[in-house]
Write a protein that holds these residues in place. Structure first.
Motif, mmCIF file in Angstrom:
data_model
loop_
_atom_site.group_PDB
_atom_site.id
_atom_site.type_symbol
_atom_site.label_atom_id
_atom_site.label_comp_id
_atom_site.label_asym_id
_atom_site.label_seq_id
_atom_site.Cartn_x
_atom_site.Cartn_y
_atom_site.Cartn_z
ATOM 1 N N LEU A 159 53.663 53.799 31.076
ATOM 2 C CA LEU A 159 53.466 53.022 29.837
ATOM 3 C C LEU A 159 52.214 52.156 29.935
ATOM 4 N N LYS A 160 52.010 51.568 31.115
ATOM 5 C CA LYS A 160 50.839 50.699 31.304
ATOM 6 C C LYS A 160 49.556 51.512 31.127
ATOM 7 N N LEU A 161 49.520 52.704 31.776
ATOM 8 C CA LEU A 161 48.278 53.492 31.727
ATOM 9 C C LEU A 161 48.051 54.106 30.350
ATOM 10 N N LYS A 162 49.145 54.503 29.674
ATOM 11 C CA LYS A 162 48.967 55.193 28.393
ATOM 12 C C LYS A 162 48.784 54.213 27.222
ATOM 13 N N GLY B 75 42.546 45.562 42.323
ATOM 14 C CA GLY B 75 43.117 46.840 42.773
ATOM 15 C C GLY B 75 44.583 46.931 42.404
ATOM 16 N N GLY B 76 45.356 47.594 43.270
ATOM 17 C CA GLY B 76 46.782 47.752 43.029
ATOM 18 C C GLY B 76 47.565 46.578 43.601
ATOM 19 N N GLY B 77 47.147 46.093 44.780
ATOM 20 C CA GLY B 77 47.907 45.050 45.456
ATOM 21 C C GLY B 77 47.194 43.720 45.559
ATOM 22 N N THR B 78 45.864 43.747 45.483
ATOM 23 C CA THR B 78 45.114 42.497 45.642
ATOM 24 C C THR B 78 43.958 42.428 44.648
ATOM 25 N N THR B 79 43.469 41.200 44.452
ATOM 26 C CA THR B 79 42.229 40.982 43.706
ATOM 27 C C THR B 79 41.255 40.343 44.682
ATOM 28 N N THR C 182 47.150 51.204 46.676
ATOM 29 C CA THR C 182 47.605 52.276 45.787
ATOM 30 C C THR C 182 47.198 53.651 46.297
ATOM 31 N N LYS C 183 45.961 53.747 46.773
ATOM 32 C CA LYS C 183 45.453 55.049 47.211
ATOM 33 C C LYS C 183 44.591 54.891 48.470
ATOM 34 N N ILE C 184 44.556 56.006 49.245
ATOM 35 C CA ILE C 184 43.605 56.059 50.355
ATOM 36 C C ILE C 184 42.492 56.980 49.882
ATOM 37 N N THR D 113 35.658 45.179 38.840
ATOM 38 C CA THR D 113 35.807 46.578 39.238
ATOM 39 C C THR D 113 37.202 46.762 39.843
ATOM 40 N N GLY D 114 37.482 47.958 40.423
ATOM 41 C CA GLY D 114 38.837 48.261 40.881
ATOM 42 C C GLY D 114 39.627 48.885 39.737
ATOM 43 N N GLY D 115 40.686 49.619 40.071
ATOM 44 C CA GLY D 115 41.450 50.362 39.074
ATOM 45 C C GLY D 115 41.945 49.513 37.917
ATOM 46 N N SER D 116 42.431 48.304 38.229
ATOM 47 C CA SER D 116 43.037 47.483 37.171
ATOM 48 C C SER D 116 42.000 46.864 36.244
ATOM 49 N N LEU E 180 41.966 48.097 32.564
ATOM 50 C CA LEU E 180 42.941 47.708 31.538
ATOM 51 C C LEU E 180 42.192 47.305 30.270
ATOM 52 N N PRO E 181 42.411 48.010 29.152
ATOM 53 C CA PRO E 181 41.629 47.704 27.956
ATOM 54 C C PRO E 181 41.762 46.232 27.548
ATOM 55 N N GLY E 182 40.639 45.619 27.252
ATOM 56 C CA GLY E 182 40.646 44.232 26.787
ATOM 57 C C GLY E 182 40.453 43.199 27.881
ATOM 58 N N GLY F 135 47.648 42.162 42.003
ATOM 59 C CA GLY F 135 46.913 43.352 41.566
ATOM 60 C C GLY F 135 47.708 44.090 40.509
ATOM 61 N N GLY F 136 47.312 45.335 40.252
ATOM 62 C CA GLY F 136 47.929 46.139 39.194
ATOM 63 C C GLY F 136 49.425 46.327 39.361
ATOM 64 N N SER F 137 49.913 46.343 40.609
ATOM 65 C CA SER F 137 51.353 46.582 40.807
ATOM 66 C C SER F 137 52.163 45.432 40.202
ATOM 67 N N HIS F 138 51.574 44.226 40.141
ATOM 68 C CA HIS F 138 52.303 43.107 39.532
ATOM 69 C C HIS F 138 52.460 43.313 38.028
ATOM 70 N N ARG G 85 50.196 44.696 49.536
ATOM 71 C CA ARG G 85 49.127 43.758 49.171
ATOM 72 C C ARG G 85 47.946 43.825 50.149
ATOM 73 N N GLY G 86 47.497 45.054 50.408
ATOM 74 C CA GLY G 86 46.280 45.245 51.197
ATOM 75 C C GLY G 86 46.484 45.277 52.704
ATOM 76 N N VAL G 87 47.732 45.072 53.163
ATOM 77 C CA VAL G 87 47.969 44.969 54.602
ATOM 78 C C VAL G 87 48.930 46.064 55.055
ATOM 79 N N LEU H 207 34.834 43.933 54.911
ATOM 80 C CA LEU H 207 35.651 43.264 53.901
ATOM 81 C C LEU H 207 35.494 43.997 52.562
ATOM 82 N N GLN H 208 36.614 44.357 51.956
ATOM 83 C CA GLN H 208 36.558 45.230 50.767
ATOM 84 C C GLN H 208 35.647 44.724 49.648
ATOM 85 N N PRO H 209 35.694 43.429 49.274
ATOM 86 C CA PRO H 209 34.801 43.019 48.177
ATOM 87 C C PRO H 209 33.319 43.120 48.545
HETATM 88 N N1 ATP Z 1 43.413 52.460 32.811
HETATM 89 C C1 ATP Z 1 44.091 51.587 33.546
HETATM 90 N N2 ATP Z 1 44.653 50.500 32.973
HETATM 91 C C2 ATP Z 1 45.335 49.603 33.704
HETATM 92 N N3 ATP Z 1 45.527 49.701 35.018
HETATM 93 C C3 ATP Z 1 45.000 50.770 35.647
HETATM 94 C C4 ATP Z 1 44.249 51.763 34.961
HETATM 95 N N4 ATP Z 1 43.867 52.704 35.845
HETATM 96 C C5 ATP Z 1 44.348 52.311 37.048
HETATM 97 N N5 ATP Z 1 45.033 51.164 36.930
HETATM 98 C C6 ATP Z 1 45.728 50.416 37.987
HETATM 99 O O1 ATP Z 1 44.843 50.219 39.060
HETATM 100 C C7 ATP Z 1 45.594 50.050 40.274
HETATM 101 C C8 ATP Z 1 44.931 50.846 41.374
HETATM 102 O O2 ATP Z 1 43.623 50.382 41.535
HETATM 103 P P1 ATP Z 1 42.796 50.732 42.850
HETATM 104 O O3 ATP Z 1 42.771 52.202 43.049
HETATM 105 O O4 ATP Z 1 41.504 50.016 42.741
HETATM 106 O O5 ATP Z 1 43.750 50.053 43.949
HETATM 107 P P2 ATP Z 1 43.682 50.085 45.530
HETATM 108 O O6 ATP Z 1 42.257 50.047 45.970
HETATM 109 O O7 ATP Z 1 44.499 51.184 46.067
HETATM 110 O O8 ATP Z 1 44.435 48.720 45.883
HETATM 111 P P3 ATP Z 1 43.946 47.375 46.623
HETATM 112 O O9 ATP Z 1 42.473 47.312 46.532
HETATM 113 O O10 ATP Z 1 44.628 46.285 45.862
HETATM 114 O O11 ATP Z 1 44.472 47.462 48.012
HETATM 115 C C9 ATP Z 1 47.002 50.515 39.970
HETATM 116 O O12 ATP Z 1 47.853 49.387 39.890
HETATM 117 C C10 ATP Z 1 46.874 51.193 38.601
HETATM 118 O O13 ATP Z 1 48.035 51.022 37.836
#
Ligand code: ATP
Ligand code: MG
Length: 414
Positions: A254-257, A209-213, A13-15, A328-331, A334-336, A232-235, A43-45, A184-186
């Protein structure tokens, strides 16, 4: 002593590039942050080198501008489905008359553990000694200086596909930075959000994360199991696109809000339940039910948590994890999700955030930055020397200048 270390988390998702001054105490003083949306990754690659190079270069520039540092080399995170890991034991005899174990003996044992058949298209990323056994006595963390006839080492070996590794290395090097080490990321995320007690008692680190767990299991202070799941979150976002028929950006919004996986069982008042949103047809609106939105997220979350549980059971260490699961990681935000994981897996669960930060720490002390912060921590603990960042830029080619054998000798010898 302080060291300036650079970490680059090349996420899906981000660098995120961090320039940090790391103290021996573990305190991380953030001098520069370079955050940019990721491109060219799936997906991380790395799947498109030119795009990945562009995004990494943008992130580097931002971090350099903010910190005033010229980035020469960096610790870089690696993940993806191609990663696999195994545990291997190495054994050597101590044949000298005094039978005193030296660093060289330890290195021989670690080398012996690495004598496993690795397919030609794979290469070793980490060989991590976990514990030593001297004449059958287990659980020794530092055997140097002990007397014995037989030294055994238990190691955790992480391998990845040569092409995936090379494409990541190429992308970073083409962006103008040498690689201190791939991590290795984890393992990096674990270095940021786990305590020594977690790792000693037994804990599962799960970076969603966004592409992988990414999952890593630590027991007795050592690493026992690592795996990268391609979800990951993109799914979660894509599920909303398909079921709600909304464009991707809207689904992400919608997902974030509104997104949650703990939607109340009792239906909400219709006024609270409905969200007015756009569709694929410009100008056309639709009403989306929050309950439906959250049911979609919940079913994906349940699938993911089931996969995490299956992986913990597959590891064989299910009963040895009193510290439970750290998400940990962005996803993970997600509340709950914490509660859902706790209910489904019957283990303690908490959210892991990077701590012990100063400087430009404000934006960084949250779950998406666990890997980046962990990379600089890893650099302090396992790095060869000071990352070659600073006024004088020293370029080097990772493959040419690195002798992996020497590297892990220096990384891990007690
Ligand atoms: N509050 C939130 N609720 C749900 N999902 C969220 C929230 N904040 C961020 N995300 C999700 O987290 C993901 C990004 O997470 P992260 O920045 O850890 O990914 P990444 O490190 O770029 O990806 P990866 O580790 O999979 O390669 C996105 O899919 C984003 O939608
Ligand atoms: Mg990540």
């Amino acid at each position: 002593m302080n060291r300036t270390i650079v970490g680059i988390d090349v996420g899906t998702t981000k660098i995120c590039t961090l320039v940090a001054e790391v103290h021996d105490t573990g305190k991380v003083n953030i001098l520069g942050v370079g955050l940019t949306p990721s491109k060219g990754l799936d997906r991380g690659v790395v799947v498109n080198i030119d795009e990945a190079v562009g995004a990494i270069a943008t992130s580097l520039e931002k971090a350099e501008r903010l910190s005033g540092y010229r980035i020469g080399t960096a610790f870089v995170g690696i993940a993806g489905r191609h990663i696999s890991s195994l545990n291997s034991r190495g054994v050597v005899a101590i044949s000298r008359p005094d039978h005193e174990i030296t660093r060289t003996d330890v290195a021989r044992a670690v080398e012996a553990a690495q004598a496993i058949a690795i397919p030609t298209q794979r290469e070793v990323i980490h060989v991590i000694p976990r514990a030593y056994i001297v004449d059958g006595h287990e659980g020794i963390r530092d055997p140097v200086g002990m007397a014995g006839y037989r030294l055994e080492v238990e190691t955790h070996i992480v391998t990845g596909e040569v092409m995936a590794i090379q494409n990541l290395i190429k992308s970073v090097e083409r962006a103008g930075v040498g690689i201190d080490d791939l991590v290795l990321q984890p393992l990096a995320s674990g270095a940021a959000v786990l305590t020594e007690e977690d790792k000693n008692r037994g804990v599962v680190l799960v970076d969603i994360g966004g592409g992988t767990t990414d999952i890593a299991i630590f027991i007795g202070g050592g690493i026992w199991h690592t795996v990268v799941l391609p979800i990951g979150g993109s799914h979660f976002t894509n599920d909303l696109v398909y079921v709600l028929h909304t464009p991707h950006n809207t689904a992400e919004y919608l997902k974030l809000k509104y997104g949650s996986v703990d939607y109340p069982a009792e239906p909400l008042d219709p006024d609270d339940d409905t969200i007015d949103t756009d569709t694929f047809s410009p100008g056309e609106r639709q009403q989306v039910s929050r309950q439906l939105l959250n049911e979609i997220l919940q079913s994906r979350a349940e699938q993911l948590v089931e996969m995490i549980g299956a992986e913990i059971r597959r590891s064989g260490y299910e009963g040895l994890l009193p510290a439970g699961i750290v998400l940990t990681g962005g996803s993970a935000q997600l509340p709950g999700l914490e509660e859902l994981t706790r209910d489904m897996l019957g283990m303690p669960v908490r959210l892991g955030v990077p701590t012990n930060l100063s400087g430009l720490a404000e934006a960084i002390d949250s779950p998406p930055y666990a890997t980046a912060v962990g990379l600089v921590r890893w650099g302090l603990r396992h790095g060869l020397a000071v990352s070659q960042s600073g006024p004088q830029q020293a370029q080097h080619n990772w493959r040419q200048t690195y002798d992996r054998f020497k590297m892990w000798l220096r990384e891990f010898l007690p």
